[in-house]
Structure formats: structure tokens, C-alpha cells
Design a protein around this motif. Structure first.
Motif, mmCIF file in Angstrom:
data_model
loop_
_atom_site.group_PDB
_atom_site.id
_atom_site.type_symbol
_atom_site.label_atom_id
_atom_site.label_comp_id
_atom_site.label_asym_id
_atom_site.label_seq_id
_atom_site.Cartn_x
_atom_site.Cartn_y
_atom_site.Cartn_z
ATOM 1 N N ALA A 181 -12.956 9.119 3.391
ATOM 2 C CA ALA A 181 -12.824 10.590 3.413
ATOM 3 C C ALA A 181 -11.720 11.276 3.651
ATOM 4 O O ALA A 181 -10.740 10.866 4.703
ATOM 5 N N GLY A 182 -11.202 12.269 2.837
ATOM 6 C CA GLY A 182 -10.148 12.882 3.339
ATOM 7 C C GLY A 182 -9.464 13.979 2.383
ATOM 8 O O GLY A 182 -10.271 14.451 1.362
ATOM 9 N N THR A 183 -8.352 14.612 2.429
ATOM 10 C CA THR A 183 -7.770 15.559 1.656
ATOM 11 C C THR A 183 -6.501 15.213 1.176
ATOM 12 O O THR A 183 -5.594 14.398 1.679
ATOM 13 N N ALA A 184 -5.916 15.597 -0.015
ATOM 14 C CA ALA A 184 -4.862 15.372 -0.579
ATOM 15 C C ALA A 184 -4.411 16.613 -1.298
ATOM 16 O O ALA A 184 -4.998 17.053 -2.130
ATOM 17 N N LYS A 185 -3.016 17.194 -1.263
ATOM 18 C CA LYS A 185 -2.474 18.014 -1.739
ATOM 19 C C LYS A 185 -1.708 17.531 -3.148
ATOM 20 O O LYS A 185 -0.775 16.744 -2.853
ATOM 21 N N GLN A 186 -2.060 18.042 -4.173
ATOM 22 C CA GLN A 186 -1.334 17.534 -5.417
ATOM 23 C C GLN A 186 0.097 18.361 -5.539
ATOM 24 O O GLN A 186 0.322 19.257 -4.887
ATOM 25 N N ASN A 187 0.680 17.946 -6.388
ATOM 26 C CA ASN A 187 2.245 18.372 -6.635
ATOM 27 C C ASN A 187 2.026 19.948 -6.979
ATOM 28 O O ASN A 187 2.998 20.674 -6.862
ATOM 29 N N GLY A 188 0.893 20.392 -7.615
ATOM 30 C CA GLY A 188 0.829 21.463 -8.304
ATOM 31 C C GLY A 188 0.264 22.544 -7.021
ATOM 32 O O GLY A 188 0.098 23.779 -7.399
ATOM 33 N N GLY A 189 -0.017 22.030 -6.069
ATOM 34 C CA GLY A 189 -0.274 22.903 -4.958
ATOM 35 C C GLY A 189 -1.729 22.851 -4.685
ATOM 36 O O GLY A 189 -2.298 23.407 -3.683
ATOM 37 N N ALA A 190 -2.751 22.332 -5.424
ATOM 38 C CA ALA A 190 -4.115 22.064 -5.354
ATOM 39 C C ALA A 190 -4.368 21.151 -4.289
ATOM 40 O O ALA A 190 -3.787 19.933 -4.062
ATOM 41 N N THR A 191 -5.408 21.501 -3.349
ATOM 42 C CA THR A 191 -6.021 20.345 -2.463
ATOM 43 C C THR A 191 -7.311 19.917 -3.068
ATOM 44 O O THR A 191 -8.139 20.347 -3.427
ATOM 45 N N ILE A 192 -7.454 18.586 -2.959
ATOM 46 C CA ILE A 192 -8.586 17.846 -3.221
ATOM 47 C C ILE A 192 -8.961 17.056 -2.162
ATOM 48 O O ILE A 192 -8.507 16.668 -1.562
ATOM 49 N N THR A 193 -10.313 17.349 -2.064
ATOM 50 C CA THR A 193 -11.139 16.860 -0.917
ATOM 51 C C THR A 193 -12.203 15.806 -1.410
ATOM 52 O O THR A 193 -12.953 15.951 -2.507
ATOM 53 N N VAL A 194 -12.175 14.435 -0.755
ATOM 54 C CA VAL A 194 -13.257 13.603 -1.115
ATOM 55 C C VAL A 194 -14.087 12.892 -0.032
ATOM 56 O O VAL A 194 -13.515 12.935 1.003
ATOM 57 N N ASP A 195 -15.108 12.577 -0.086
ATOM 58 C CA ASP A 195 -15.932 11.805 0.731
ATOM 59 C C ASP A 195 -16.825 10.556 -0.181
ATOM 60 O O ASP A 195 -17.796 11.233 -0.603
ATOM 61 N N PHE A 196 -16.344 9.582 0.004
ATOM 62 C CA PHE A 196 -16.989 8.573 -0.847
ATOM 63 C C PHE A 196 -17.164 7.205 -0.268
ATOM 64 O O PHE A 196 -16.491 6.750 0.781
ATOM 65 N N MET A 209 0.725 -1.266 -0.019
ATOM 66 C CA MET A 209 0.109 0.027 0.107
ATOM 67 C C MET A 209 0.920 1.322 0.134
ATOM 68 O O MET A 209 1.536 1.367 0.798
ATOM 69 N N LYS A 210 0.496 2.204 -0.734
ATOM 70 C CA LYS A 210 1.413 3.429 -0.831
ATOM 71 C C LYS A 210 1.028 4.314 -0.029
ATOM 72 O O LYS A 210 0.380 5.326 0.121
ATOM 73 N N LEU A 211 1.401 4.153 1.544
ATOM 74 C CA LEU A 211 1.026 4.698 2.629
ATOM 75 C C LEU A 211 1.295 6.013 2.609
ATOM 76 O O LEU A 211 0.653 7.078 3.273
ATOM 77 N N ARG A 212 2.540 6.479 1.965
ATOM 78 C CA ARG A 212 3.080 7.901 1.914
ATOM 79 C C ARG A 212 2.474 8.511 0.939
ATOM 80 O O ARG A 212 2.631 9.859 0.792
ATOM 81 N N LYS A 213 1.554 8.142 0.118
ATOM 82 C CA LYS A 213 0.954 8.812 -1.165
ATOM 83 C C LYS A 213 -0.525 8.345 -0.994
ATOM 84 O O LYS A 213 -1.055 7.799 -2.105
ATOM 85 N N ASN A 214 -1.108 9.100 -0.193
ATOM 86 C CA ASN A 214 -2.685 8.928 0.165
ATOM 87 C C ASN A 214 -3.309 9.347 -1.163
ATOM 88 O O ASN A 214 -4.544 9.097 -1.287
ATOM 89 N N ALA A 215 -2.693 10.260 -1.888
ATOM 90 C CA ALA A 215 -3.428 10.775 -3.069
ATOM 91 C C ALA A 215 -3.969 9.908 -4.103
ATOM 92 O O ALA A 215 -4.825 10.282 -4.752
ATOM 93 N N VAL A 216 -3.159 8.925 -4.107
ATOM 94 C CA VAL A 216 -3.492 7.674 -4.904
ATOM 95 C C VAL A 216 -4.866 7.540 -4.553
ATOM 96 O O VAL A 216 -5.961 6.919 -5.596
ATOM 97 N N LEU A 217 -5.271 7.252 -3.375
ATOM 98 C CA LEU A 217 -6.834 7.005 -2.997
ATOM 99 C C LEU A 217 -7.705 8.136 -3.465
ATOM 100 O O LEU A 217 -8.708 7.562 -3.862
ATOM 101 N N VAL A 218 -7.261 9.308 -3.536
ATOM 102 C CA VAL A 218 -8.108 10.262 -4.107
ATOM 103 C C VAL A 218 -8.283 9.927 -5.402
ATOM 104 O O VAL A 218 -9.359 10.107 -6.253
ATOM 105 N N ALA A 219 -7.130 9.894 -6.004
ATOM 106 C CA ALA A 219 -7.038 9.700 -7.565
ATOM 107 C C ALA A 219 -8.098 8.476 -8.002
ATOM 108 O O ALA A 219 -8.542 8.807 -9.192
ATOM 109 N N MET A 220 -8.102 7.599 -7.374
ATOM 110 C CA MET A 220 -8.983 6.436 -7.937
ATOM 111 C C MET A 220 -10.461 6.892 -7.621
ATOM 112 O O MET A 220 -11.341 6.388 -8.489
ATOM 113 N N VAL A 221 -10.675 7.572 -6.933
ATOM 114 C CA VAL A 221 -12.107 8.202 -6.592
ATOM 115 C C VAL A 221 -12.513 9.199 -8.175
ATOM 116 O O VAL A 221 -13.451 8.875 -8.593
ATOM 117 N N CYS A 222 -11.367 10.348 -8.041
ATOM 118 C CA CYS A 222 -11.994 11.268 -9.144
ATOM 119 C C CYS A 222 -10.971 11.135 -10.398
ATOM 120 O O CYS A 222 -10.726 12.050 -10.956
#
Length: 244
Positions: free
Chosen positions: A62-77, A1-14
Motif C-alpha cells: 500500500a502506498g503512493t507514487a508521484k508520476q513524472n507528469g505530476g499525478a499521484t497514484i495510490t494503491v492498496d493491494f 530492486m529499484k529502491l529509488r523508483k517505487n513507482a514501478v511497484l505501483v505500475a505492476m499493480v495498475c
């Protein structure tokens, strides 16, 4: 599991949700011990947590992840293994709600979401007012929505890099949303730290993951395991707008 890259979880949703313009087991208890994982290393506990979470028929994340470009993505699925999901996501000033049941996917976005989604398409500006407040039906594999609400892809992403849960340390216990949890941590030389909270009662589900430092800090909580996702039982499907 990519524990240090939770953004991948966000990516799978959106995944493909261009409207956000940046969103690109066995239980561990027993024996009467205060430590339900007595005798297990931190890495073994993390492994149990991944397997237990993968085995759940449904899960809410549910959570948030900051992308490399600086944008923060929030999901609750909430997603399940029956190709059903519902939830909401936001980022870059855009928000959208999503519902999927079988091969039917519905999206309701605000003006910014649809403006980003339809950018460059003929008649896009004229369609924005028509889409306001409307649920738009689309195919789950259509460009711009592929991968959205795909539980199997989400679970596969959780275990895509087993090295991420190697070298962890148990640092105690805490409570996550009222549930007892064992805390696992891993620090890197660059100062990045990621923490995993594993349920210490019942099945050893992942309850929360946090990444601090680095270029993509993130936080994700997991709950509602094995619960039925209620969509529109006994009710009409959402009022639909033009598909663009």
C-alpha cells in the motif's frame, strides 16, 4: 530492486489501467545480539530483504507514487502466487476496486474511471450509467488490464536493478506498524534519498520503502506476508455489468 523508483511497484499493480489516466529466506535474528544483522553490511541486508519478500506466498502493498507528469497514484493491494488479488487504486480523480481469482478479473470503477477507460469507444457515454456500481468481468490479459495483479511480474520488478541497493548505509532501528526494523539509506548527488526498512525480527521482509526528492517521490509499505487472501468464499460473485 529499484529502491529509488517505487513507482514501478505501483505500475505492476495498475499496469494498463487506463481508467486512472496516468497509471501507465532466512531470518536475520539470532545470537542474543541487539543487532540481528550483526556482521552484515547494509547491502547484504537489502539483498536478504529482497529475497525474503520474493519468497513470501502473498503480500499486501500500500502506498503512493508521484508520476513524472505530476499525478499521484495510490494503491492498496494484496497479491499471492495463486493468481489471486484484491485491492483498490486511485489517481487523477478516478478510483477503482479490483478482484482476481484465477483467470477471472473483476473491476468496479467510478464514473471517471470508466469515462477514461472507454474514451473513444462507440457508445461509451451511454454505457457509463450502466456501469455505475457494477463489477465488470474481464480477462486478466485483456488490453487495459494486462499485468494487473501479477505477483510474479511484481516480484521480478523488485529485483530488476540490483545496483539500486548498492552503497547503502545502516542508520539505526525504528518501528514500522509495531514491528522492529533496521533502517537503510542511500543518498545521491542530486539530493534524492531513498530509505528501506527491513524487519529485524523473524524473516527479514521489506516493511517499507520511501523515496524523497527527485521527480518521482513515493512511499510503499509491505505487510500481511503469507496470509490467505479472502475473496468471496461461500458467496456469490459480484453483480456484473456490461463489459463495455
Amino acid at each position: 530492486m529499484k529502491l529509488r523508483k517505487n513507482a514501478v511497484l505501483v505500475a505492476m499493480v495498475c499496469a494498463g489501467a487506463t481508467g486512472l489516466a496516468g497509471c501507465g529466506g532466512n531470518g536475520g535474528g539470532g545470537g542474543g545480539s541487539d543487532d540481528p544483522f550483526a556482521g552484515d553490511s547494509a547491502d547484504q541486508i537489502a539483498d536478504q530483504a529482497v529475497k525474503a519478500t520474493q519468497g513470501a506466498s502473498s503480500v499486501r502493498m500500500a502506498g503512493t507514487a508521484k508520476q513524472n507528469g505530476g499525478a499521484t497514484i495510490t494503491v492498496d493491494f494484496q497479491v499471492d502466487e495463486r493468481d489471486r488479488c484484491k485491492g483498490k487504486m486511485s489517481g487523477q480523480g478516478a478510483t477503482a476496486q479490483v478482484v482476481r481469482t484465477g483467470e477471472q478479473l473483476f473491476v468496479q470503477g467510478d464514473r471517471t474511471f470508466w469515462s477514461n477507460t472507454l474514451k473513444g469507444r462507440p457508445g461509451a457515454e451511454q454505457a457509463l450509467d450502466k456501469l455505475k456500481g457494477r463489477w465488470v468481468k474481464t480477462a486478466p490479459n485483456e488490453q487495459g488490464t494486462e499485468g494487473m495483479c501479477d505477483k510474479q511480474a511484481f516480484l521480478a520488478a523488485m529485483d530488476s536493478d540490483k545496483s539500486e541497493r548498492s552503497g547503502m548505509k545502516k542508520t539505526g532501528t525504528t518501528s514500522i506498524e509495531g514491528k522492529k526494523a533496521v533502517t537503510l539509506e542511500k543518498k545521491k548527488e542530486n539530493g534524492e534519498k531513498f530509505t528501506v526498512y527491513v524487519a529485524a525480527e523473524g524473516d527479514p521482509y521489506l516493511l517499507k520503502t520511501v523515496t524523497e526528492g527527485g521527480k518521482a517521490p513515493s512511499e510503499m509499505t509491505f505487510s500481511a506476508f503469507n496470509r490467505l487472501i479472502e475473496l468471496w468464499y461461500g458467496k456469490p460473485l459480484p453483480k456484473q455489468g456490461p463489459a463495455g
